[in-house]
Design an enzyme around this catalytic site. Structure first.
Site, PDB file in Angstrom:
ATOM      1  CE1 TYR A 157      -3.100   2.810   0.505  1.00 18.98           C
ATOM      2  CE2 TYR A 157      -3.984   1.917   2.826  1.00 18.98           C
ATOM      3  CZ  TYR A 157      -4.078   2.819   1.611  1.00 18.98           C
ATOM      4  OH  TYR A 157      -5.189   3.758   1.715  1.00 18.98           O
ATOM      5  CE  LYS A 183      -5.329   1.502  -1.522  1.00 21.61           C
ATOM      6  NZ  LYS A 183      -5.541   2.694  -2.057  1.00 21.61           N
ATOM      7  N   GLY A 216      -4.467   4.200  -7.693  1.00 25.34           N
ATOM      8  CA  GLY A 216      -5.168   4.401  -6.365  1.00 25.34           C
ATOM      9  C   GLY A 216      -5.352   5.787  -6.498  1.00 25.34           C
TER      10      GLY A 216
HETATM   11  C1  NAY Z   1      -7.880   3.747   0.678  1.00 22.18           C
HETATM   12  O1  NAY Z   1      -7.066   2.953   1.490  1.00 22.18           O
HETATM   13  O2  NAY Z   1      -9.304   3.670   1.203  1.00 22.18           O
HETATM   14  C2  NAY Z   1      -7.450   4.540  -0.440  1.00 22.18           C
HETATM   15  O3  NAY Z   1      -6.207   4.963  -0.560  1.00 22.18           O
HETATM   16  C3  NAY Z   1      -8.305   5.130  -1.483  1.00 22.18           C
HETATM   17  C4  NAY Z   1      -7.605   5.898  -2.610  1.00 22.18           C
HETATM   18  C5  NAY Z   1      -8.017   7.337  -2.371  1.00 22.18           C
HETATM   19  N1  NAY Z   1      -6.775   7.856  -1.876  1.00 22.18           N
HETATM   20  C6  NAY Z   1      -6.956   8.974  -0.797  1.00 22.18           C
HETATM   21  C7  NAY Z   1      -5.787   9.390  -0.239  1.00 22.18           C
HETATM   22  O4  NAY Z   1      -8.069   9.156  -0.257  1.00 22.18           O
HETATM   23  O5  NAY Z   1      -9.514   6.938  -4.001  1.00 22.18           O
HETATM   24  C8  NAY Z   1      -8.477   7.835  -3.554  1.00 22.18           C
HETATM   25  C9  NAY Z   1      -8.798   9.243  -3.439  1.00 22.18           C
HETATM   26  O6  NAY Z   1      -9.797   9.537  -2.351  1.00 22.18           O
HETATM   27  C10 NAY Z   1      -9.219   9.869  -4.821  1.00 22.18           C
HETATM   28  O7  NAY Z   1      -8.131   9.691  -5.797  1.00 22.18           O
HETATM   29  C11 NAY Z   1      -9.422  11.465  -4.680  1.00 22.18           C
HETATM   30  O8  NAY Z   1      -8.341  12.004  -4.468  1.00 22.18           O
END
Ligand code: NAY
Length: 292
Positions: free
Chosen positions: A135, A163, A187
């Site tokens: 991750y 990821k 991600g």
């Molecule tokens: C998780 O563990 O839930 C994630 O990493 C989800 C990925 C999201 N990252 C963050 C930092 O929120 O989907 C992305 C993100 O929300 C999206 O790209 C908007 O920036």
């Protein structure tokens, strides 16, 4: 080796007023997104507010998702926590629930050396016997992996993918090209199309809980070579993402789900409930995305 492909919502954790898990709303989000064609779920990640949950709640959540999904698609559980021993315990619990694979945020808060972080992943893979997905989320974990470190980690038989919650598409491209038998997940939902263009085949994202259909269609358009439609859909999704980021991504996602008829509660405190003006912005973004 299992191939991961498609759209994987990093699912929110619905809670009630006592900050206990609301399994009914969880089932509603899962059924809605399975209906939209997702390939699986990423549970107990950042979006799932995993570091704000008690250990037993995290296990309850993983168990509930596995039971609701009931083998219809993949379930990947982030089991990473502050110590190796606690992460292995969570990995074993997730394995018992029947997850497809586990994922682990790097150990954070204390600044560990690369050697310690590499060993953390090897220990989890070896002790759990589960396929592990790294991750990489430098913005939140504070741990920045170099490409060579990721390649070294991915060379381990038990580590099946990474990821990439990073905007570093140069690194993502290098991983896809170098680690051909491993899964490289995008991600960041706002760069799905560029990530597909460097060879990524699967994406884990928080906004897929509210608009998986847009991204499932985007990937289909890309695979069919219809770049104009793929670009149009990325633009549509990004309009919503801009509003979510402005308000605060996780509370805003729960706000949109409420507007879509699924009450997932607020985020766990210290996150704050949305204000009426936030809901107004979200309503407008939903109209821009799907029409009135
Ligand atoms: C998780 O563990 O839930 C994630 O990493 C989800 C990925 C999201 N990252 C963050 C930092 O929120 O989907 C992305 C993100 O929300 C999206 O790209 C908007 O920036």
């Amino acid at each position: 080796m299992k191939q991961f492909e498609g759209i994987y919502p990093a699912i929110i954790t619905p809670i009630d007023e006592d900050e206990e898990i609301n399994e009914k709303a969880l089932a509603q989000v899962i059924e809605k997104t399975i209906g939209q064609g997702v390939s699986g779920f990423y549970v107990s990640g950042s979006t799932g507010e995993s570091f704000l949950l008690r250990d037993e709640q995290r296990v309850q959540l993983i168990k509930a998702v596995c039971a609701i999904v009931d083998g219809r698609c993949d379930v990947i559980a982030n089991i990473g926590t502050f110590s190796t021993r606690a992460s292995i315990k969570m990995a074993n619990a997730a394995a018992e629930c029947g997850v497809t694979a586990i994922s682990a945020v790097p150990p954070f808060y204390f600044s560990y050396s690369k050697r310690e972080i590499v060993q953390y992943y090897f220990d989890i893979a070896e002790a759990s016997g589960m396929p592990v997905i790294l991750y990489n989320i430098p913005k939140m974990s504070g741990v920045s992996f170099g490409t060579e470190e990721l390649v070294e980690l991915l060379a381990h038989d038990g580590i099946v993918g990474v990821k990439q919650t990073t905007m570093d598409l140069m690194q993502t491209e290098a991983l896809v090209r170098t680690c051909r038998d491993k899964a490289v997940f995008n991600g960041h939902d706002e760069i799905l199309l560029p990530a597909l263009s460097v060879g990524v085949r699967a994406s884990i994202g928080s906004t897929f809980s509210i608009m998986a259909d847009v991204f499932v269609q985007l990937k289909k358009a890309f695979d069919a070579g219809d770049m104009e439609r793929a670009r149009y859909l990325q633009g549509k999704g990004n309009g919503m993402i801009r509003t979510l980021l402005e308000i605060g991504i996780f509370p805003a996602i729960k706000g949109v789900l409420k507007l879509q008829g699924i009450d997932c509660g607020n985020c766990i405190k210290p996150f704050q409930p949305l204000r009426p003006e936030d809901y107004q912005k979200l309503e407008k973004a939903l109209v821009d995305l799907y029409g009135g």
